[in-house]
Design a protein around this motif. Sequence first.
Motif, short mmCIF file in Angstrom:
data_model
loop_
_atom_site.label_atom_id
_atom_site.label_comp_id
_atom_site.label_asym_id
_atom_site.label_seq_id
_atom_site.Cartn_x
_atom_site.Cartn_y
_atom_site.Cartn_z
N LEU A 229 0.84 -1.20 0.00
CA LEU A 229 0.00 0.00 0.00
C LEU A 229 0.88 1.25 0.00
CD1 LEU A 229 -2.72 -0.96 2.66
CD2 LEU A 229 -2.80 -1.27 0.17
N THR A 230 0.37 2.28 -0.64
CA THR A 230 1.05 3.57 -0.59
C THR A 230 0.80 4.21 0.77
OG1 THR A 230 -0.86 4.81 -1.38
CG2 THR A 230 0.60 3.84 -3.06
N PRO A 231 1.58 5.24 1.13
CA PRO A 231 1.32 5.92 2.41
C PRO A 231 -0.12 6.42 2.52
CG PRO A 231 3.46 6.57 1.57
CD PRO A 231 2.82 5.75 0.49
N GLU A 232 -0.66 6.95 1.43
CA GLU A 232 -2.04 7.43 1.46
C GLU A 232 -3.01 6.28 1.68
OE1 GLU A 232 0.16 8.09 -0.91
OE2 GLU A 232 0.61 10.18 -0.40
N GLU A 233 -2.74 5.15 1.03
CA GLU A 233 -3.60 3.98 1.20
C GLU A 233 -3.50 3.43 2.61
OE1 GLU A 233 -3.56 2.31 -3.41
OE2 GLU A 233 -2.01 1.66 -1.99
N TRP A 234 -2.31 3.47 3.21
CA TRP A 234 -2.16 3.03 4.59
C TRP A 234 -2.96 3.93 5.53
CZ3 TRP A 234 -1.44 -1.17 6.88
CH2 TRP A 234 -0.54 -2.15 6.43
N ASP A 235 -2.93 5.23 5.28
CA ASP A 235 -3.72 6.14 6.11
C ASP A 235 -5.19 5.79 6.04
OD1 ASP A 235 -1.52 7.54 6.95
OD2 ASP A 235 -1.72 9.14 5.46
N GLU A 236 -5.67 5.46 4.83
CA GLU A 236 -7.07 5.07 4.68
C GLU A 236 -7.36 3.75 5.38
OE1 GLU A 236 -11.01 4.86 3.76
OE2 GLU A 236 -9.69 6.59 3.58
N MET A 237 -6.45 2.79 5.22
CA MET A 237 -6.65 1.48 5.86
C MET A 237 -6.72 1.62 7.38
SD MET A 237 -7.01 -1.82 5.47
CE MET A 237 -6.28 -2.45 3.97
N ARG A 238 -5.88 2.47 7.93
CA ARG A 238 -5.84 2.61 9.39
C ARG A 238 -7.11 3.24 9.96
NH1 ARG A 238 0.35 4.69 9.19
NH2 ARG A 238 1.36 2.65 9.50
N GLN A 239 -7.90 3.85 9.11
CA GLN A 239 -9.15 4.44 9.59
C GLN A 239 -10.15 3.37 10.05
OE1 GLN A 239 -9.63 7.76 10.06
NE2 GLN A 239 -7.46 7.82 9.47
N HIS A 240 -9.88 2.11 9.69
CA HIS A 240 -10.86 1.07 10.04
C HIS A 240 -11.01 0.91 11.55
CE1 HIS A 240 -7.40 -1.67 10.71
NE2 HIS A 240 -8.24 -2.43 11.39
#
Length: 351
Positions: A229-240
């Motif tokens: 995942l890209t850093p932006e995608e990781w930020d989104e994933m962590r929102q879970h």
Amino acid sequence: MTGAAVEGDEGAVVAIVAARTPAPLVLALRGLPGSTCIVAVSAQVIEDLVARDPDVIVVEAEAERFDAPVLIRTLRAQEALARTPILLVAAGEARALRRIGREVGATDVLAKPFDGLELHERVGVLLELALARRENDRQALAMRRDAAKAMLEAAARERELVRRLMLAAEFRDDQAGDHLTRVAGCVIAVAEGLGLSSAEADDVALASTMHDIGKIGVPDHILMKAGPLTPEEWDEMRQHALRGYHMLHDSPSRLLQIAAEIALTHHERWDGSGYPRGLKGEEIPRSGRIVAVADVFDALVSARSYKPAWPLEKARAHLEAEAGRHFDPACVAAFLSRWDDIVALVQERSS
């Protein structure tokens, strides 16, 4: 000392303890409305009264034969007779008798010589009191049973709701079901290793099946991505973690509150480097610390599109190395104390 019992048509029993046979009290109570028979009882008065469980006990004091106050205190010490109405019939001044009656636990007193009609009235009132109390106890027991049944039904509905939410997670990820089942099994092992009761361990395990419920809100192109995942995608994933918490936290269900706690904190780390809040050590709820160990271990030993499954011993070594950094050392120790059970679980539930 002798005893007798007057038994009524409707099942009410008046037990009489007297010094003489036939006791004048027994003869006087023959005319009690509804009474049909007199049943003699043995000289083992206390044992007989406990066994018969009468509605009312009448004790006739005979100073030269037995000590009525001592007898009444003895009766009151019996759990089965602690609330049974007791009428003390004795010679003496009415006020003094009432004082003695209160001191020893008699419900009412009647001075000798007594009038047969007054005796009937006193016993009748005590019978009404006893029967009303028994009916109240019966209704209270029925209410407790109804409440217990309602609680069991509510708990069953809670657990069904959790299972349905777990299915929702499986719709997003066809590997989620096996993962959640193994995590729940590992949670039970850790929880019991920490000394939690079976009921507490079961609750945390069931609640743990919703630890990733917030991933429902993660876009498919991120959730299903095969590569890094890209850093932006990781930020989104962590929102879970926060999303899962907000989905569950305001429920009145205790089980869903535990699930909300787990959803929010299972990615926190013992050293404070986790997310979403950077909690450290025992700031992290115990449920979150337990699930963190179980979740990471199962992720390591499970094959994914972006990685092969780790051997069990390698995953174990990782937990040991991260105890005190990523994981609560006590949770890791509890997990490893059930290592044979964990190995059996993984082998049985391998995806």
